[in-house]
Write a protein that holds these residues in place. Structure first.
Motif, mmCIF file in Angstrom:
data_model
loop_
_atom_site.group_PDB
_atom_site.id
_atom_site.type_symbol
_atom_site.label_atom_id
_atom_site.label_comp_id
_atom_site.label_asym_id
_atom_site.label_seq_id
_atom_site.Cartn_x
_atom_site.Cartn_y
_atom_site.Cartn_z
ATOM 1 N N TYR A 329 0.822 -1.214 0.000
ATOM 2 C CA TYR A 329 0.000 0.000 0.000
ATOM 3 C C TYR A 329 0.862 1.274 0.000
ATOM 4 N N ARG A 358 4.654 0.548 -10.645
ATOM 5 C CA ARG A 358 3.688 1.609 -10.947
ATOM 6 C C ARG A 358 4.315 2.774 -11.680
ATOM 7 N N PHE B 236 -4.229 -3.182 -2.607
ATOM 8 C CA PHE B 236 -3.177 -2.335 -3.162
ATOM 9 C C PHE B 236 -2.956 -2.674 -4.640
ATOM 10 N N GLY B 237 -2.714 -1.627 -5.396
ATOM 11 C CA GLY B 237 -2.411 -1.825 -6.806
ATOM 12 C C GLY B 237 -3.609 -2.182 -7.670
ATOM 13 N N THR B 238 -4.822 -1.994 -7.179
ATOM 14 C CA THR B 238 -5.981 -2.342 -7.999
ATOM 15 C C THR B 238 -6.463 -1.166 -8.841
ATOM 16 N N GLY B 239 -5.953 0.031 -8.588
ATOM 17 C CA GLY B 239 -6.292 1.146 -9.471
ATOM 18 C C GLY B 239 -7.140 2.237 -8.849
ATOM 19 N N LYS B 240 -7.155 2.345 -7.534
ATOM 20 C CA LYS B 240 -7.933 3.401 -6.882
ATOM 21 C C LYS B 240 -7.403 4.779 -7.254
ATOM 22 N N THR B 241 -6.095 4.923 -7.126
ATOM 23 C CA THR B 241 -5.522 6.246 -7.364
ATOM 24 C C THR B 241 -5.622 6.631 -8.836
ATOM 25 N N VAL B 242 -5.354 5.668 -9.711
ATOM 26 C CA VAL B 242 -5.470 5.974 -11.137
ATOM 27 C C VAL B 242 -6.902 6.418 -11.435
ATOM 28 N N ARG B 264 0.914 8.506 -1.181
ATOM 29 C CA ARG B 264 2.303 8.709 -1.602
ATOM 30 C C ARG B 264 2.602 10.136 -2.065
ATOM 31 N N PHE B 428 -8.110 -3.222 -16.688
ATOM 32 C CA PHE B 428 -8.338 -1.938 -16.023
ATOM 33 C C PHE B 428 -9.391 -1.144 -16.786
ATOM 34 N N ALA B 508 -5.997 4.108 -18.918
ATOM 35 C CA ALA B 508 -5.852 5.487 -18.460
ATOM 36 C C ALA B 508 -4.670 6.164 -19.143
ATOM 37 N N PHE B 509 -3.813 5.355 -19.737
ATOM 38 C CA PHE B 509 -2.570 5.920 -20.257
ATOM 39 C C PHE B 509 -2.566 6.073 -21.768
HETATM 40 N N1 ATP Z 1 -7.344 2.546 -15.859
HETATM 41 C C1 ATP Z 1 -6.114 2.045 -15.877
HETATM 42 N N2 ATP Z 1 -5.458 1.909 -17.038
HETATM 43 C C2 ATP Z 1 -4.228 1.387 -17.096
HETATM 44 N N3 ATP Z 1 -3.542 0.978 -16.035
HETATM 45 C C3 ATP Z 1 -4.114 1.085 -14.830
HETATM 46 C C4 ATP Z 1 -5.422 1.624 -14.693
HETATM 47 N N4 ATP Z 1 -5.741 1.595 -13.391
HETATM 48 C C5 ATP Z 1 -4.674 1.073 -12.747
HETATM 49 N N5 ATP Z 1 -3.687 0.764 -13.606
HETATM 50 C C6 ATP Z 1 -2.396 0.152 -13.259
HETATM 51 O O1 ATP Z 1 -2.434 -0.281 -11.914
HETATM 52 C C7 ATP Z 1 -1.407 0.315 -11.157
HETATM 53 C C8 ATP Z 1 -1.861 0.553 -9.746
HETATM 54 O O2 ATP Z 1 -2.909 1.492 -9.724
HETATM 55 P P1 ATP Z 1 -3.102 2.480 -8.491
HETATM 56 O O3 ATP Z 1 -1.818 3.095 -8.097
HETATM 57 O O4 ATP Z 1 -4.215 3.388 -8.838
HETATM 58 O O5 ATP Z 1 -3.546 1.453 -7.367
HETATM 59 P P2 ATP Z 1 -4.181 1.773 -5.942
HETATM 60 O O6 ATP Z 1 -5.426 0.986 -5.855
HETATM 61 O O7 ATP Z 1 -4.293 3.231 -5.732
HETATM 62 O O8 ATP Z 1 -3.115 1.139 -4.966
HETATM 63 P P3 ATP Z 1 -2.733 1.632 -3.474
HETATM 64 O O9 ATP Z 1 -3.855 1.270 -2.589
HETATM 65 O O10 ATP Z 1 -1.508 0.852 -3.139
HETATM 66 O O11 ATP Z 1 -2.497 3.099 -3.540
HETATM 67 C C9 ATP Z 1 -1.063 1.564 -11.923
HETATM 68 O O12 ATP Z 1 0.249 1.955 -11.669
HETATM 69 C C10 ATP Z 1 -1.262 1.121 -13.358
HETATM 70 O O13 ATP Z 1 -0.138 0.414 -13.790
#
Ligand code: ATP
Ligand code: MG
Lengths: 472, 600
Positions: A329, A358, B236-242, B264, B428, B508-509
């Motif tokens: 996280y 990431r 973590f890493g599922t794409g919340k922040t994106v 972060r 994603f 997203a990219f």
């Molecule tokens: N819509 C999207 N299109 C392309 N890639 C994506 C997309 N959403 C997420 N990803 C990929 O997933 C990675 C992790 O996404 P993100 O950082 O948003 O996770 P998170 O859920 O915020 O994790 P954490 O809880 O650890 O902050 C990104 O770095 C990217 O590689």
């Protein structure tokens, strides 16, 4: 704080009321500051260090880094120094070895400090951060090709006991470079509760590789005091920040094993009888780990950088355990060392599917690695994932039920593991080689299957169009 | 010790206890210790007060003093907010860098709004006008995208006795005077408002317009209304922040408030680096010109993290009060809840589930309650504004049964469940289409019918049904293998695969795919469903599915997402035409075959 520090320089107390685990409870004290450094003198005259965890008008709670063994209530004394815990720093630290609390243990000459810094550091202003974007070539295909590391990133290795994370880390340390650049680089290595063998392995590695002059080592071994582990990574990062942001070095920090760090934190929390969070770890484990992992990155206007590679062993290989979970996280991705791949004899057994970088997108592409990097990585990823899920299906319904296409993907997955992921511990593949290898593997699939790559890249990089023989 | 000064008697992490504090109010702001660190009273007992300190407390010593300020933790509201980046208690991180360099240390303070900058003020009232709280006295064009309306503060009303003429003024200069029942009031361009107190409005109004996000899965299946509340839980890493970044970039709100709460540093740097370069798809202006950032990263003091979401939502309400649609993203509300838990632990309160305080649920509900579409204050009736809130949730071990996720679910109306398995397959956005939901669907259907197409609701239902059927069929395949499926069931699997890969997946990219206009989304879905219907028909007429899957046309469908929105109508027309032709051809061939073999 420094002025008061001098004023109260000689505050020595022999008023310990109680000792519990790593904690001392002291009474009848005056002007004790929260967080201040304490020197403890044992009945035999030995000195230990501690830190104030809680300060009241006339009482203080102190955590003792070197442990409380041998301390007593009657003759142990406590001196409040009025200082926070600081690390004296200088460029001469490069090539030196320190213990887990920052004392030199290599028999070298004493250091003449150029400065000293609070080991807790200070948060980098988010506005001052420069977004990391420089590709670091590790020479390992599964990292460079699939989960690229960039300068200023924090990318941990999630491993398990008995897996070759140390070999992988050592290989990365040996091979990591930014192609086309010759710059001042340094490695700060923090051993946190690892065995003497493991520490020796790294040391020998640095020696063999002639890198010792670029390395600062902080060593807390498995039989060293556990609470000292709370200091070790912070000392390492303080040294790293000095090198990176005062002296312009590009620093790679390796912290191993963060699981031992978290255990030490749990010990303190239990001794304080705090309400435990998941599996007995304190509720503030996330925030505490963040104060370590966030000490990585780049800063506008500064040449140097800190890239972090923490290593942690997941208890019972369980990625949902609080230590890997909270680490994931905070860090900018993770590299997963996989037991099944290891059993198959694949080295480095990093599974690209659950791994993630990431910051990869920023570090790759035309002008950085190659224009087709993102797409070929996606194609490899897709094909390997497809092959792996077919393996599961075969386990249920048998291979006969599969179509010709499916069989091809099964073969692909095997070859991808044996030829792309797998490589020698001394094999340093450059990024061109890694990407070409990827193309050569996907060429065993029909061209119509290559949906993740633009036709223009197929024309340019597919072996068939480059006068090479496609993979069989 | 001076009159009214408190005395620190205990320091433990961010929590300080002081005595000699009789008469202090709950949530009063105080200055703690010799360095006058910012703190807030969170418990009062006799003459003792417990204080959460917004800055690092190392070095604080019992015996040092605590100064009262007589006011609660507040934010400054006025021109100069847009484009700024603040910490959790509204310290401007830009000025902090100028003052002390790249590391945030304690004891520094800078005013949130620039005191010297002159803003061009255009009056909107005349002397003698009678005005009330919320009425617009004048306007300042703050950025190319934002007209900042200078309002009468909520609790004031009276007759305008003076209004300055159009010209350039600082935020501290008086721009108007009001004759009120209690005397004359001077009004400047800045309002100060306590963060924990919601700004008043005339009442909530049911939402009826979607907050369009440019993300197909959201706009189609799980829309959020303007003034709505949504949660994005995910491991973590599922794409919340994106996703939060995507919404901040592409949502059709007037103002975006992005709160990085215990996450972060690099993610804030990313926004700061990217937003000024990205253009709003509607106005063509840089996105930063409608955005405010609140950044209290994971390694910054946790008490300020606790405050950060209130700082954010108060600013959101302020722009809502001007009649704007504001969207606030909070990443991550779990880190806020953890701050609450840590402080509660230090207070030795009775812990509830997983150590969270018993009031976690009510605090979460109070926060989300501040969202909504409302009738705003002012003498003119019927003026509306909205605050939409999207909160990320970070459940430990991606286990949604934990208290923060569960308590959030009770109050939000949209649930975008991010799925670790999908993320690992690099599907994603990893929003799980089977477990996510939006309670706004029915409310918003009339809008879609009117503004997009009458077919919208039926297409949506048909597509979702296919996805659900797919899940059932996949279960069968897992148990007995693919051979058990009939040809028409395979058609369903193929159609569902197209929906997943060619519609739901959205990078997203990718420069084009990152934002998909709803009209384009509608046409894409229409094409896929049309393809499905024709597949069905054609297979029923005896054409093998394999033949259909060979159609090169499928390539065109797969590439729809990377076609620009502007020219998509034309592209869609061509694809639909091709579908018609190709399937007709297949059917004709099949017919010929039948005729050839059947004895006449
Ligand atoms: N819509 C999207 N299109 C392309 N890639 C994506 C997309 N959403 C997420 N990803 C990929 O997933 C990675 C992790 O996404 P993100 O950082 O948003 O996770 P998170 O859920 O915020 O994790 P954490 O809880 O650890 O902050 C990104 O770095 C990217 O590689
Ligand atoms: Mg995130």
């Amino acid at each position: 704080m420094s002025s008061r520090g001098e004023f109260h320089a000689a505050r020595v107390y022999a008023t310990i009321r109680g000792i519990s685990g790593p904690l001392l409870f002291v009474e009848n004290v005056q002007n004790v500051s929260y967080g201040e450094l304490v020197t403890i003198t044992t009945p035999t005259g030995e000195k230990r260090r501690g830190q104030v965890l809680e300060a009241s008008l006339d009482k203080a709670v102190i955590q003792v880094f070197e442990g409380t063994r041998g301390l007593d209530i009657t003759s142990t004394t406590v001196q409040f120094t009025g200082e926070t815990i600081k690390l004296p720093v200088s460029q001469d630290m490069l090539g030196r070895i320190f213990d887990g609390s920052g004392q030199p243990i290599d028999g070298g000459p004493p250091l003449i400090p150029e400065d000293e810094f609070d080991i807790h550091g200070a948060p980098i202003n988010p506005y001052s951060r420069a977004y990391p974007s420089e590709f670091i070539q590790t020479g390992l295909s599964v990292i460079d090709g699939m989960n690229t590391l960039v300068r200023g990133q924090k990318l941990p290795l999630f491993s398990g006991s008995g897996l070759p994370h140390n070999q992988i880390a050592a290989q990365i340390i040996r091979q990591a470079k930014v192609p086309g650049k010759e710059e001042d680089f340094a490695i700060v290595f923090a051993a946190i509760g690892i065995t003497a063998d493991e520490a020796r392995f790294f040391r020998t590695e640095f020696e063999k590789h002639g890198a010792l002059d670029h390395v600062i080592m902080f060593i807390n071994l498995a039989d060293d005091p556990a609470i000292e582990r709370l200091l070790t990574p912070r000392l390492a990062l303080t040294a790293a920040e000095y090198l990176a942001f005062s002296l312009d070095y590009h620093v790679l920090v390796v912290l191993t094993d963060m699981t031992n760090y978290a255990e030490a934190l749990r010990e303190i929390s239990a001794a304080r009888e705090e309400v435990p969070g998941r599996r007995g770890y304190p509720g503030y484990l996330y925030t505490d780990l963040a104060t370590i992992y966030e000490r990585a990155g780049r800063i506008h206007g500064k040449k140097g950088s800190i890239t972090q590679m923490p290593i942690l062993t997941m208890p019972h290989d369980d990625i949902t355990h609080p230590i890997p979970d909270l680490t994931g996280y905070i860090t900018e991705g993770q590299l997963i060392v996989d037991r099944a791949l290891h059993r198959k004899g694949i080295y480095p057994p990093i599974d690209p599917l659950p791994s993630l970088s990431r910051l990869m997108n920023e570090g790759i592409g035309a002008g950085k690695t190659r224009e087709d990097h993102r797409q070929i990585a996606d194609q490899l990823y897709y094909a390997y994932a497809e092959g792996k899920s077919l393996r599961d299906l075969v386990a249920v319904v048998g291979e006969e039920a599969l179509t010709a296409r499916d069989r091809l993907y099964l073969q692909f997955a095997d070859r991808y593991e044996r030829e792309f992921i797998n490589q020698g511990p001394y094999e340093d593949r450059d990024i061109e080689k890694t990407l070409d290898l990827g193309w050569s593997l996907v060429s065993m699939l029909p061209e119509a299957e290559l949906k993740r790559v633009d036709p223009q890249f197929i024309k340019k990089y597919h072996p068939k169009y480059r006068g090479q023989k496609p993979a069989e | 010790m001076g009159e009214g000064l408190g005395r620190i008697i205990r320091v433990a992490g961010p929590v300080v206890v002081a005595d000699n504090m009789r008469g202090i109010k709950m949530y009063e702001l105080v200055r703690v210790g010799d360095e006058r660190l910012l703190g807030e009273v969170i418990r009062v007992e006799g003459d003792k007060a417990t204080i959460q300190v917004y800055e690092e407390t190392v070095g604080l010593t019992p015996g040092e003093t605590v100064e009262r300020t007589g006011r609660p933790l507040s934010v400054e509201l006025g021109p100069g907010l847009i484009g700024q980046i603040y910490d959790g208690v509204q310290r401007p991180l830009t000025s902090i860098q100028d003052l002390i360099g790249p590391f945030v240390k304690r004891g520094v303070w800078a005013p949130p709004l620039d005191r010297k900058k002159k803003w061009h003020f255009v009056p909107k009232v005349k002397k003698g006008d009678v005005v009330t709280g919320g009425d617009v006295l004048g306007e300042v064009k703050e950025t190319p995208l934002v007209i900042h309306r200078i309002m009468v503060p909520p609790n004031l009303s009276g007759e305008v006795s003076e209004i300055v003429s159009e010209g350039d003024y600082t935020i501290e200069e008086t721009v108007a005077r009001l004759k009120t029942s209690t005397g004359e009031a001077e009004i400047t361009m800045v309002q100060v408002w306590p963060v924990r107190q919601p700004r008043p409005h005339k009442g909530k109004v049911p939402p009826d317009t979607p907050l369009l996000t440019g993300q197909r899965i959201i706009d189609t299946f799980f829309p959020i209304a303007k003034g709505g509340v949504a949660a994005i839980p995910g491991g973590f890493g599922t794409g919340k922040t994106v996703m939060q970044h995507q919404l901040a970039q592409w949502a059709d709100a007037d103002i975006i408030i992005y709160v990085g709460c215990g996450e972060r540093g690099n993610e804030m740097a990313e926004v700061l680096e990217r937003f000024p370069q990205l253009k709003d798809p509607r106005s063509g202006q840089p996105l930063m010109t409608r955005t405010i950032l609140v950044a209290n990263t994971s390694n910054m003091p946790i008490a300020a993290r606790e405050a950060s979401i209130y700082t954010g939502i108060t600013m959101a309400e302020y722009f809502r009060d001007m009649g704007y649609d504001v969207a606030l993203m909070a990443d991550s509300t779990s880190r806020w809840a953890e701050a609450l838990r840590e402080i509660s632990g230090r207070l030795e309160e009775m812990p509830g589930e997983e150590g969270y305080p018993a009031y976690l649920a009510s605090r979460l509900a109070e926060f989300y309650e501040r969202a909504g579409r409302v009738e705003i204050l002012g003498s003119q009736p019927g003026r509306l504004g909205s605050v939409s809130v999207v909160g990320a949730v970070s459940p430990p071990g991606a286990d949604f049964s934990e208290p923060v996720t569960q308590n959030t679910l009770r109050v939000v109306k949209v649930f975008w469940a991010l799925d670790t398995a999908l993320a690992q397959r690099r599907h994603f956005p990893s929003i799980n289409w089977l477990t996510s939901y939006s309670l706004y669907i029915d409310t918003l259907d009339p809008w879609y019918l009117k503004n997009i197409d009458v077919e919208w609701p039926s297409l949506r239902v048909e597509a979702m049904t296919l996805l659900q059927r797919e899940a059932e069929l996949q279960e069968i395949v897992r148990l007995v293998g693919p051979d058990a499926l009939s040809e028409s069931q395979r058609v369903i699997l193929e159609a569902a695969r197209m929906i997943r890969e060619d519609y739901l997946m959205q990078s997203a990219f990718h420069p084009i795919d990152t934002y998909c206009d709803v009209r384009k989304a509608f046409l894409m879905l229409k094409i896929i469903i049309e393809f499905y219907r024709r597949m069905n028909q054609t297979v029923e007429r005896g054409v093998p599915l394999a033949k259909i899957l060979e159609l090169p046309l499928r390539e065109d469908i797969a590439r729809m997402k990377i076609q620009p929105s502007e020219t998509f109508e034309e592209v869609a027309k061509q694809i639909l035409q091709k579908i018609d032709e190709e399937f007709k051809r297949l059917e004709a061939e099949a017919q010929e075959l039948v005729e050839a073999v059947s004895p006449t």
